[in-house]
Design a protein around this motif. Structure first.
Motif, PDB file in Angstrom:
ATOM      1  N   ASN A   1       2.879   1.877  -3.280  1.00  0.00           N
ATOM      2  CA  ASN A   1       2.059   2.384  -4.381  1.00  0.00           C
ATOM      3  C   ASN A   1       1.598   3.814  -4.137  1.00  0.00           C
ATOM      4  O   ASN A   1       1.505   4.613  -5.074  1.00  0.00           O
ATOM      5  N   ASN A   2       1.328   4.148  -2.889  1.00  0.00           N
ATOM      6  CA  ASN A   2       0.943   5.524  -2.572  1.00  0.00           C
ATOM      7  C   ASN A   2       2.092   6.492  -2.845  1.00  0.00           C
ATOM      8  O   ASN A   2       1.882   7.613  -3.322  1.00  0.00           O
TER       9      ASN A   2
ATOM     10  N   ALA B   1       0.820  -1.214   0.000  1.00  0.00           N
ATOM     11  CA  ALA B   1       0.000   0.000   0.000  1.00  0.00           C
ATOM     12  C   ALA B   1       0.853   1.263   0.000  1.00  0.00           C
ATOM     13  O   ALA B   1       0.675   2.150  -0.846  1.00  0.00           O
ATOM     14  N   LYS B   2       1.771   1.366   0.940  1.00  0.00           N
ATOM     15  CA  LYS B   2       2.571   2.585   1.045  1.00  0.00           C
ATOM     16  C   LYS B   2       3.449   2.786  -0.181  1.00  0.00           C
ATOM     17  O   LYS B   2       3.614   3.919  -0.660  1.00  0.00           O
TER      18      LYS B   2
ATOM     19  N   ILE C   1     -10.065   8.222  -6.352  1.00  0.00           N
ATOM     20  CA  ILE C   1      -9.113   8.501  -5.273  1.00  0.00           C
ATOM     21  C   ILE C   1      -9.484   9.799  -4.566  1.00  0.00           C
ATOM     22  O   ILE C   1      -9.372   9.908  -3.339  1.00  0.00           O
TER      23      ILE C   1
ATOM     24  N   GLU D   1      -2.333   2.457   4.387  1.00  0.00           N
ATOM     25  CA  GLU D   1      -0.940   2.124   4.678  1.00  0.00           C
ATOM     26  C   GLU D   1      -0.766   1.349   5.976  1.00  0.00           C
ATOM     27  O   GLU D   1       0.339   0.905   6.295  1.00  0.00           O
TER      28      GLU D   1
ATOM     29  N   TYR E   1       2.190   7.088  -6.503  1.00  0.00           N
ATOM     30  CA  TYR E   1       1.101   7.991  -6.906  1.00  0.00           C
ATOM     31  C   TYR E   1       1.463   9.444  -6.604  1.00  0.00           C
ATOM     32  O   TYR E   1       1.322  10.326  -7.463  1.00  0.00           O
ATOM     33  N   GLU E   2       1.918   9.704  -5.397  1.00  0.00           N
ATOM     34  CA  GLU E   2       2.243  11.077  -5.001  1.00  0.00           C
ATOM     35  C   GLU E   2       3.406  11.628  -5.833  1.00  0.00           C
ATOM     36  O   GLU E   2       3.424  12.813  -6.188  1.00  0.00           O
TER      37      GLU E   2
ATOM     38  N   LEU F   1      -6.284   7.210  -0.886  1.00  0.00           N
ATOM     39  CA  LEU F   1      -5.356   6.209  -1.406  1.00  0.00           C
ATOM     40  C   LEU F   1      -5.469   4.906  -0.615  1.00  0.00           C
ATOM     41  O   LEU F   1      -6.362   4.744   0.222  1.00  0.00           O
TER      42      LEU F   1
END
Length: 232
Positions: free
Chosen positions: A21-22, A18-19, A122, A130, A25-26, A127
């Motif tokens: 991919n976040n 999760a983190k 989103i 995490e 994205y950011e 998102l």
């Protein structure tokens, strides 16, 4: 297209699915404006039509939808790996099912192996969570989308071939630990802790079955037990 640019981000530690991919994205969000965010496992292959099919389907629904691809095992189109997922809240388990059962179920989820997310979605639900290190991120994200009345669907014209199991060895301590811990936590947090009254007996029986009849070593099943304890 030979002009396509790829950016590889090397992180200083393993932050979990999760983190990581976040962060991606950011990072991209600070560089350009885009409409879609596609999570695709690194142990997959796709067709030229895989991504266009997802974009086309999302546009037909005004980008207010969460999508997965039709996913096959390896390159064998006779072995379907994912065409929809449903979960049982009383036992805290999730299963891949055929498309008809997926569409009919109230408790459905999509696969993070190929999870296509319009940016507008989103903006509505945020998102990935995490707090989840591995497994069940897609389940939790699907539940949040459903709560916001965002439909979930599988696009059968978007084909993905999945080798599977690259992130952890099947039946390993860690595979059992993360799957049981986070799947159970997500479902209980969404519904009720009273569900442990049915969840715990089910998984005690499941552990005994795996040990006695499936010859799963106790060293691996210890991950199953530890995952359930930490979920509680």
């Amino acid at each position: 297209n030979n002009d396509v640019e790829f950016i590889f981000l090397q992180l200083c530690e393993n932050y979990g699915f999760a983190k990581a991919n976040n962060i991606a994205y950011e990072y991209v969000n600070n560089l350009i404006t885009f409409d879609y965010f596609w999570l695709l496992n690194n142990d997959t292959t796709i067709l030229n039509s895989t991504l266009p099919a997802l974009i086309s389907y999302a546009k037909k629904h005004n980008n207010n939808i969460l999508l997965s691809s039709l996913i096959y095992e390896g390159d064998d189109t006779t072995k379907l790996w994912f065409s929809g997922g449903v979960y049982n809240k009383y036992f805290a388990i999730g299963n891949h099912v055929d498309y008809e059962k997926f569409k009919a179920s109230k408790y459905k989820f999509l696969s993070g192996c190929s999870l296509f997310i319009p940016v507008s979605v989103i903006d509505k639900i945020g998102l990935l969570n995490e707090d989840i290190f591995l497994y069940a991120e897609d389940l939790e994200f699907s539940i949040r989308a459903t709560e916001k009345d965002i439909p979930l669907d599988v696009v059968d014209s978007s084909i993905v071939f999945h080798v599977g199991g690259a992130s952890s060895v099947k039946r390993s301590y860690l595979a059992y630990y993360y799957m049981i811990r986070y799947t159970t936590s997500v479902i209980v947090n969404e519904h009720s802790r009273l569900l442990f009254l049915t969840i715990i007996p089910y998984h005690v029986i499941k552990i005994m079955y795996l040990f006695l009849f499936q010859s799963v070593p106790f060293s691996s099943l210890r991950g199953y037990i530890d995952g359930m304890i930490d979920a509680i």
